[in-house]
Design an enzyme around this catalytic site. Structure first.
Site, PDB file in Angstrom:
ATOM      1  N   TRP A   1       0.790  -1.227   0.000  1.00 50.88           N
ATOM      2  CA  TRP A   1       0.000   0.000   0.000  1.00 50.88           C
ATOM      3  C   TRP A   1       0.823   1.277   0.000  1.00 50.88           C
ATOM      4  O   TRP A   1       0.276   2.361  -0.146  1.00 50.88           O
ATOM      5  CB  TRP A   1      -0.914   0.017   1.244  1.00 50.88           C
TER       6      TRP A   1
ATOM      7  N   LYS B   1      -3.387  -8.424  -7.334  1.00 46.81           N
ATOM      8  CA  LYS B   1      -4.067  -8.271  -6.046  1.00 46.81           C
ATOM      9  C   LYS B   1      -3.423  -7.114  -5.307  1.00 46.81           C
ATOM     10  O   LYS B   1      -2.361  -7.231  -4.700  1.00 46.81           O
ATOM     11  CB  LYS B   1      -3.987  -9.537  -5.180  1.00 46.81           C
ATOM     12  N   PRO B   2      -4.082  -5.929  -5.378  1.00 45.85           N
ATOM     13  CA  PRO B   2      -3.528  -4.783  -4.650  1.00 45.85           C
ATOM     14  C   PRO B   2      -3.759  -4.944  -3.153  1.00 45.85           C
ATOM     15  O   PRO B   2      -4.587  -5.769  -2.725  1.00 45.85           O
ATOM     16  CB  PRO B   2      -4.326  -3.597  -5.198  1.00 45.85           C
TER      17      PRO B   2
ATOM     18  N   GLY C   1       6.227  -6.747  -0.773  1.00 46.21           N
ATOM     19  CA  GLY C   1       5.584  -6.649   0.530  1.00 46.21           C
ATOM     20  C   GLY C   1       6.543  -7.059   1.633  1.00 46.21           C
ATOM     21  O   GLY C   1       7.765  -6.936   1.485  1.00 46.21           O
TER      22      GLY C   1
ATOM     23  N   GLU D   1      10.136  -8.820  -3.644  1.00 48.71           N
ATOM     24  CA  GLU D   1      10.776  -7.550  -3.244  1.00 48.71           C
ATOM     25  C   GLU D   1      10.285  -7.269  -1.834  1.00 48.71           C
ATOM     26  O   GLU D   1       9.104  -6.967  -1.639  1.00 48.71           O
ATOM     27  CB  GLU D   1      10.344  -6.418  -4.181  1.00 48.71           C
ATOM     28  N   LEU D   2      11.178  -7.371  -0.831  1.00 42.19           N
ATOM     29  CA  LEU D   2      10.719  -7.388   0.554  1.00 42.19           C
ATOM     30  C   LEU D   2      11.195  -6.174   1.347  1.00 42.19           C
ATOM     31  O   LEU D   2      11.675  -5.205   0.785  1.00 42.19           O
ATOM     32  CB  LEU D   2      11.174  -8.703   1.193  1.00 42.19           C
TER      33      LEU D   2
ATOM     34  N   CYS E   1      10.195   1.297   1.735  1.00 39.84           N
ATOM     35  CA  CYS E   1      11.065   0.133   1.955  1.00 39.84           C
ATOM     36  C   CYS E   1      12.512   0.564   2.143  1.00 39.84           C
ATOM     37  O   CYS E   1      13.252  -0.082   2.879  1.00 39.84           O
ATOM     38  CB  CYS E   1      10.923  -0.868   0.818  1.00 39.84           C
TER      39      CYS E   1
ATOM     40  N   GLU F   1      12.251  -4.380  10.856  1.00 40.13           N
ATOM     41  CA  GLU F   1      11.712  -3.253  10.096  1.00 40.13           C
ATOM     42  C   GLU F   1      10.665  -2.524  10.943  1.00 40.13           C
ATOM     43  O   GLU F   1       9.809  -3.157  11.564  1.00 40.13           O
ATOM     44  CB  GLU F   1      11.078  -3.752   8.794  1.00 40.13           C
TER      45      GLU F   1
HETATM   46  P1  NAD Z   1       2.265  -7.245   3.400  1.00 39.83           P
HETATM   47  O1  NAD Z   1       3.290  -8.296   3.167  1.00 39.83           O
HETATM   48  O2  NAD Z   1       1.481  -7.287   4.642  1.00 39.83           O
HETATM   49  O3  NAD Z   1       1.193  -7.243   2.215  1.00 39.83           O
HETATM   50  C1  NAD Z   1       1.582  -7.100   0.854  1.00 39.83           C
HETATM   51  C2  NAD Z   1       0.527  -7.749  -0.027  1.00 39.83           C
HETATM   52  O4  NAD Z   1       0.538  -9.161   0.188  1.00 39.83           O
HETATM   53  C3  NAD Z   1      -0.899  -7.305   0.271  1.00 39.83           C
HETATM   54  O5  NAD Z   1      -1.592  -7.242  -0.958  1.00 39.83           O
HETATM   55  C4  NAD Z   1      -1.427  -8.424   1.153  1.00 39.83           C
HETATM   56  O6  NAD Z   1      -2.820  -8.573   1.117  1.00 39.83           O
HETATM   57  C5  NAD Z   1      -0.739  -9.639   0.566  1.00 39.83           C
HETATM   58  N1  NAD Z   1      -0.472 -10.755   1.481  1.00 39.83           N
HETATM   59  C6  NAD Z   1      -0.304 -10.718   2.833  1.00 39.83           C
HETATM   60  N2  NAD Z   1       0.010 -11.951   3.285  1.00 39.83           N
HETATM   61  C7  NAD Z   1       0.050 -12.781   2.204  1.00 39.83           C
HETATM   62  C8  NAD Z   1       0.325 -14.172   2.023  1.00 39.83           C
HETATM   63  N3  NAD Z   1       0.644 -14.962   3.050  1.00 39.83           N
HETATM   64  N4  NAD Z   1       0.281 -14.681   0.779  1.00 39.83           N
HETATM   65  C9  NAD Z   1      -0.009 -13.884  -0.294  1.00 39.83           C
HETATM   66  N5  NAD Z   1      -0.287 -12.573  -0.174  1.00 39.83           N
HETATM   67  C10 NAD Z   1      -0.243 -12.011   1.050  1.00 39.83           C
HETATM   68  O7  NAD Z   1       3.033  -5.851   3.232  1.00 39.83           O
HETATM   69  P2  NAD Z   1       2.413  -4.386   3.363  1.00 39.83           P
HETATM   70  O8  NAD Z   1       2.213  -4.054   4.792  1.00 39.83           O
HETATM   71  O9  NAD Z   1       1.306  -4.225   2.400  1.00 39.83           O
HETATM   72  O10 NAD Z   1       3.624  -3.507   2.773  1.00 39.83           O
HETATM   73  C11 NAD Z   1       4.716  -3.090   3.539  1.00 39.83           C
HETATM   74  C12 NAD Z   1       5.916  -3.983   3.282  1.00 39.83           C
HETATM   75  O11 NAD Z   1       6.257  -3.949   1.898  1.00 39.83           O
HETATM   76  C13 NAD Z   1       7.140  -3.515   4.017  1.00 39.83           C
HETATM   77  O12 NAD Z   1       7.823  -4.628   4.529  1.00 39.83           O
HETATM   78  C14 NAD Z   1       7.962  -2.843   2.918  1.00 39.83           C
HETATM   79  O13 NAD Z   1       9.339  -2.757   3.193  1.00 39.83           O
HETATM   80  C15 NAD Z   1       7.662  -3.733   1.761  1.00 39.83           C
HETATM   81  N6  NAD Z   1       7.954  -3.061   0.486  1.00 39.83           N
HETATM   82  C16 NAD Z   1       9.052  -3.464  -0.220  1.00 39.83           C
HETATM   83  C17 NAD Z   1       9.402  -2.820  -1.405  1.00 39.83           C
HETATM   84  C18 NAD Z   1      10.608  -3.227  -2.213  1.00 39.83           C
HETATM   85  O14 NAD Z   1      10.748  -2.751  -3.330  1.00 39.83           O
HETATM   86  N7  NAD Z   1      11.491  -4.071  -1.707  1.00 39.83           N
HETATM   87  C19 NAD Z   1       8.588  -1.784  -1.875  1.00 39.83           C
HETATM   88  C20 NAD Z   1       7.471  -1.409  -1.132  1.00 39.83           C
HETATM   89  C21 NAD Z   1       7.166  -2.055   0.054  1.00 39.83           C
END
Ligand code: NAD
Length: 454
Positions: free
Chosen positions: A130, A154-155, A204, A226-227, A260, A357
């Site tokens: 998000w 899936k956003p 994520g 990409e985490l 991130c 983080e």
């Molecule tokens: P999140 O992992 O909670 O969710 C990301 C997406 O994955 C959402 O659409 C969510 O619904 C889905 N999701 C959650 N659990 C899942 C599962 N077990 N299987 C499949 N899908 C699942 O992350 P967030 O809170 O939305 O975003 C923040 C994170 O994203 C932070 O850790 C940030 O550092 C990372 N991020 C990384 C980059 C990069 O380029 N490395 C860029 C942006 C954000």
């Protein structure tokens, strides 16, 4: 069932989308597979030409989508519109780069003529977060489509309206079924990962990425992750302290620290710690916090109360264990989703805020006395996304940078590389990567087709 999207600054309802029932996902994947043949057969150049038409759509809608993005996610309007606009403005150059990167190559050795092809995998699940709710889908979806895959996006459940707006822009120019949207939370994400998809492109958290990798193992699905990160900013003793402090404040607190590659740890040479800390506090104090639609706002609210609570819990744990506030922290117990920039010093080694983080407007400041010590501190922990080194001596900074376990290192600047560079994490910040010719190729299956020569 509806997914409600709320303004994090006011709590007002911004809009709703229909949640995709988990048991409807296999049928959506089947539709994507059905559409995959025609999309693949169109060929690389024709797919890029089709997507090129989205430039006008994105730019025409950029102001409206940007405003909605600010209301849904909180970031300042200027940055929100800029996020949308940049995806449109750079689209044609990106498509050209993708076509060049994915075009076949010919190899000869006198006896064999080989065509090295980069073909689609089939169906791609793109799962996105998000914090950059327009550009994150763009980074995952666009190369997947150009490579000839059909995509289910899936956003994040926290920014479904912006994710839908991105898909709408592309669907306006794509044949039916080539890009579909699945709305919902982790349950829909898990169902998508478990469905009959060939490639999972995920941005994520580390925790969700680890789960996806395990879930994909049974059928060896291709996975790009990409985490998260815990980026250090290292200030060497010969650095321009004022410039380092200005950069640290901007990079720790923009997007309310929800980036991130936010600076979450500042490591500063003890000989300049005092002036650095004063300048850091001074620059952080200039960042106006407010509603993203207010023109003066530099830092908006956090995305929601859950995220704020998690950040505040890390800060309070550290304070209980002996850390001190360098600045900020007087609003830790306030209502709502705002949290003003804060920094901690004297943080105990094992405090979560040092190595896990945080993803909020929080930075820790630690001192070192040698470059070796700075490198050891910077390399602590499981993350390795970005790192920044400030120094007046570029060669010395490069020597430190080469020893940092990070995918992207900036010297006296942010982490992003020159045009054509990938966006890449080391250690547990990434598994595969995207952007630039090397990144685009990860969305395609390499195949070689050989004939006898001569
Ligand atoms: P999140 O992992 O909670 O969710 C990301 C997406 O994955 C959402 O659409 C969510 O619904 C889905 N999701 C959650 N659990 C899942 C599962 N077990 N299987 C499949 N899908 C699942 O992350 P967030 O809170 O939305 O975003 C923040 C994170 O994203 C932070 O850790 C940030 O550092 C990372 N991020 C990384 C980059 C990069 O380029 N490395 C860029 C942006 C954000």
């Amino acid at each position: 069932m509806l997914l409600h999207s709320h303004d994090p600054a006011t709590g007002e309802l911004v809009g709703t989308v229909a949640i995709t029932p988990v048991d409807a996902i296999p049928d959506a994947v089947a539709r994507a597979r059905e559409a995959a043949k025609g999309w693949r057969d169109l060929g690389l150049e024709a797919r890029a030409a089709c997507l090129a038409r989205a430039k006008e759509v994105i730019l025409q809608r950029a102001d409206d989508i940007g405003r909605q993005l600010t209301r849904e996610m909180g970031k300042p309007l200027r940055e929100a519109v800029g996020e949308v606009r940049s995806c449109g403005e750079g689209l044609h150059e990106e498509l050209d780069e993708m076509v060049a990167a994915l075009s076949p190559e010919v190899l000869h050795d006198g006896s064999t003529h080989t065509e090295l092809r980069r073909d689609p995998y089939g169906v791609c699940a793109a799962i996105t977060p998000w914090n950059y709710p327009f550009s994150m889908p763009h980074w995952m979806v666009l190369p997947a489509l150009v490579a000839g895959n059909t995509v289910l996006l899936k956003p994040s459940e926290r920014t479904p309206l912006t994710g839908q707006a991105y898909a709408d822009c592309l669907q306006a120019v794509l044949p039916p079924g080539v890009l579909q949207v699945v709305h919902g939370d982790g349950a829909q994400g898990r169902a998508l990962v478990d469905a009959d998809v060939d490639l999972i492109a995920f941005t994520g958290s580390r925790a969700a990425g680890s789960h996806i990798l395990q879930a994909a193992a049974g059928t060896l699905k291709r996975v790009l992750l990409e985490l998260g990160g815990k980026d250090p900013l290292v200030v060497l003793g010969d650095a321009d302290v004022e410039a380092a402090a200005r950069h640290a404040a901007r990079n720790a607190y923009r997007n309310c620290g929800q980036v991130c590659v936010s600076t979450e740890r500042v490591l500063v040479d003890a000989s300049v710690a005092d002036p650095f800390e004063k300048a850091f506090a001074r620059h952080a104090a200039t960042l106006t916090v407010g509603h993203g639609l207010d023109e003066a706002t530099v830092v908006g609210p956090m995305i929601d109360r859950r995220q704020r609570d998690a950040v505040v819990a890390q800060v309070k744990d550290a304070l209980h264990a002996g850390a001190r506030l360098l600045f900020g922290g007087d609003d830790l117990d306030a209502d709502g989703n705002f949290l003003r920039p804060l920094a901690l010093v004297d943080v105990p080694r094992d405090a979560a805020v040092r190595l896990e983080e945080t993803f909020g407007p929080v930075a820790t400041v630690e001192t070192f006395t040698t470059d070796d010590e700075a490198v050891d501190l910077a390399n602590e922990g499981v993350y390795g996304l970005g790192a920044i080194v400030f120094s007046g001596d570029t060669e010395r900074a490069r020597a430190v940078a080469r020893r940092l376990d990070a995918g992207m290192v900036g010297i006296n600047r942010g982490v992003g590389g020159a045009a054509g560079s990938p966006w890449v994490g080391a250690k547990q910040s990434g598994y595969g990567f995207h952007s630039g010719p090397h990144g685009h190729r990860q969305f395609a299956q390499v195949r070689i087709v050989s004939t006898r020569e001569g």
